[in-house]
Design an enzyme around this catalytic site. Structure first.
Site, PDB file in Angstrom:
ATOM      1  CB  VAL A 239      -1.125  15.601  -5.388  1.00 23.57           C
ATOM      2  CG1 VAL A 239      -1.467  16.738  -6.322  1.00 23.57           C
ATOM      3  CG2 VAL A 239      -0.109  16.055  -4.340  1.00 23.57           C
ATOM      4  CB  SER A 240      -2.433  10.255  -4.947  1.00 27.60           C
ATOM      5  OG  SER A 240      -3.766  10.492  -5.302  1.00 27.60           O
ATOM      6  CB  SER A 241       2.439  10.432  -4.755  1.00 25.14           C
ATOM      7  OG  SER A 241       3.819  10.231  -4.582  1.00 25.14           O
TER       8      SER A 241
END
Length: 573
Positions: A373-375
């Site tokens: 996931v990006s964050s």
């Protein structure tokens, strides 16, 4: 290579003590489990009988797209592959479905085979006028619907008898033939297997498959095993439950389950004969032994009998698998308790026969999963990706994840994942963008894996480089990425040329406009230091120095200042 593959039918995992079962003594399965590897996460692919066997033979999972049917002409069966590479294959079976409609082609993949007659509805015993009244007195009509046979019928034939009545009558007639224990089909299967071992004890490069239909229904076992599980039931024979909701009394349920237990005890006893032969003949040194089943069976759990009509509960789909490798064969692809399906037969048994060199297209050694996931925001979770990867067969212990941008190459989870991968493995992701920041970046990563002999699979895009179609598709993506890069380069070059023709220079616009530059130069000419100018105008020192160099400011005299201001004005114009 010498391998014995034992296949039972409808052997429930929790009927075995080595899998935590209670109530049925299975000392020989326990004995084998201590010697070999016991797989805790082995599941069916397709079922029932013939779909399961196609899975075993070919590694093609038939679930959801194919029903009961024969081995197809285009199927690559592992006994045939073994034979082509110089390993003799022989099958001993009492499974009558091989000789019925929809079961053709399987036995023909073996170099030789022996069929033991008399199981279930095998039309073996010729009885033109069976004693129906005697049979009706013995067998409960709910399991043996003889009442459907017209009492006026002088001869009972397949053509004038309802299918289910004919099927169950065939089994009753077969039982009339075998009264003693050594005449039971399961016993005959193992006896024939021992004869094969004795006759070929000095030979090498052979594969023996011993397949018995037991403990599939009807649950008919020799008397000495039935006595182990007496329930006090005095009614007619109940040992062939239909696939339906449970409507029996508690006493009847106990009797049906006891009959199944007796049959499992007989299977354990016969398997013990095979283990004795391994002990006495020293076969553990040079012969691998594998034992499993095709599926389980509901014995009133979830208020159901049987399979097929119900959801695939754990009792049906979670099945036993045990393997003991010979010292001669050594290490094959059966490490640990990873989740497996019936791919194992073609994959592992082909490995034993030294016909499959790792890696091979379509037969992955291990599935390794990667999630991202990006964050690090708690609202972003890998749960969706985790569920999809586990459903695709990735063991939870071989999942890696990151909470980072895909633009980063220094992702710790990706590094750990790449470190675990080895030749023959398959990297599985939920979606292509979980691995790379762009198509070109993704292709570079996959190309690096390809050089290491590692395959790639993306679930959402259904891209799988272990298949010819998937590899072709990925090559197309690679060509498109190269084409895209060429188009971008061409467009940028053309755009810069057009701008230059119009007197525009390329590059990023100046961060300081002409008015502010004049104010800065005036301040510097007035004696202000560069540091104070940076603070006053909130300009980074590097930007200030680059700007002064660009306009040619040197800090020398009035004439120089005028010249530089003229240059600034010209630049603004």
């Amino acid at each position: 290579m010498r391998t014995v593959f034992v296949l039972f039918d409808s052997l429930n995992r929790l009927a075995l003590e080595c899998y935590g079962g209670q109530g049925i003594p299975t000392p020989n399965f326990n004995r084998f489990a201590k010697r070999g590897i016991t797989f805790d996460r082995h599941y069916v692919g397709g079922l029932p009988c013939m779909p399961a066997r196609r899975d075993l033979h070919t590694g093609r999972l038939t679930f959801m797209h194919r029903s009961w049917g024969p081995l197809e002409p285009f199927d690559n069966s592992f006994p045939k592959i073994l034979s082509e590479h110089g390993t003799y294959s022989h099958m001993i079976s009492d499974h009558q479905h091989y000789f019925q409609e929809g079961g053709f082609g399987y036995i023909n993949t073996f170099d030789s085979w022996e069929f033991i007659r008399g199981q279930e509805d095998d039309t073996w015993v010729a009885m033109v006028q069976p004693p129906l009244e005697r049979f009706r007195e013995m067998f409960d009509d709910r399991h043996y619907p003889l009442s459907r046979i017209p009492k006026t019928a002088k001869t009972v034939t397949r053509g004038n008898t309802p299918w289910k009545a004919w099927k169950h009558l065939s089994n009753i007639k077969n039982r009339e033939r075998y009264k003693d224990e050594e005449e039971f089909p399961c016993v005959k299967c193992f006896t024939a297997g021992l004869e094969f071992l004795d006759g070929n004890k000095d030979a090498d490069n052979w594969f023996l498959m011993i397949e018995t239909f037991d403990p599939h229904e009807p649950f008919h076992a020799p008397e000495r095993f039935k006595k182990l599980f007496e329930t006090g039931y005095t009614g007619k024979i109940l040992d062939w439950p239909l696939y339906e909701k449970v409507t029996n009394s508690a006493e009847e349920i106990a009797e049906i389950r006891a009959n199944y237990a007796a049959l499992v005890a007989m299977c354990d006893d016969q398997f013990g004969r095979l283990l004795d032969a391994f002990d006495e003949g020293g076969l553990w040194e040079n012969t691998a032994l594998v034992v499993t089943t095709d599926h389980g069976f509901l014995l009133s759990e979830h208020d159901w009998w049987g399979k097929n009509r119900t959801p695939y509960y754990e009792e049906i789909s979670h099945i036993p698998l045990m393997i003991c490798r010979s010292r001669k064969i050594g290490d094959v692809n059966v490490e640990g308790n990873r989740q497996t399906t019936r791919y194992f037969a073609r994959q592992t048994l082909s490995d034993c026969g030294s016909v499959r060199k790792r890696p091979i297209r379509g037969l992955p050694y291990m599935l390794i999963g990667y999630m991202r996931v990006s964050s690090a925001d708690e609202r972003q979770s890998v749960d969706l990706q985790r569920d999809a990867l586990i459903a695709a067969g990735v063991d939870e212990r071989h999942l890696h994840h990151d909470k980072a941008s895909g633009a980063r190459d220094d992702r710790p989870g990706l590094k750990a994942c790449m470190k675990e991968l080895r030749s023959g493995d398959v990297l599985v992701v939920w979606k292509l963008d979980r691995l790379g920041r762009s198509l070109s970046h993704l292709i570079r990563i996959v190309d690096e894996m390809k050089e290491r002999g590692v395959a790639f699979r993306s679930l959402t895009e259904q891209m799988d480089t272990t298949t010819p179609h998937g590899e072709f598709l990925f090559n197309i993506f690679g060509s498109l990425a190269q084409y895209e890069r060429a188009l971008i380069t061409e467009r940028v070059t053309a755009g810069l040329a057009a701008a230059r023709r119009r007197g525009r220079k390329g590059g990023r616009p100046p961060s300081l406009d002409s008015e502010k530059i004049e104010q800065i130069i005036a301040a510097l000419d007035g004696g202000a230091s560069k540091a104070s100018v940076c603070r006053s105008f909130k300009v980074p020192r590097s930007t200030l120095i680059d700007t002064l160099e660009r306009v040619g400011w040197t800090g020398a005299g009035t004439d120089a200042r005028k010249a530089k201001r003229a240059a600034v004005g010209k630049q603004s114009a």
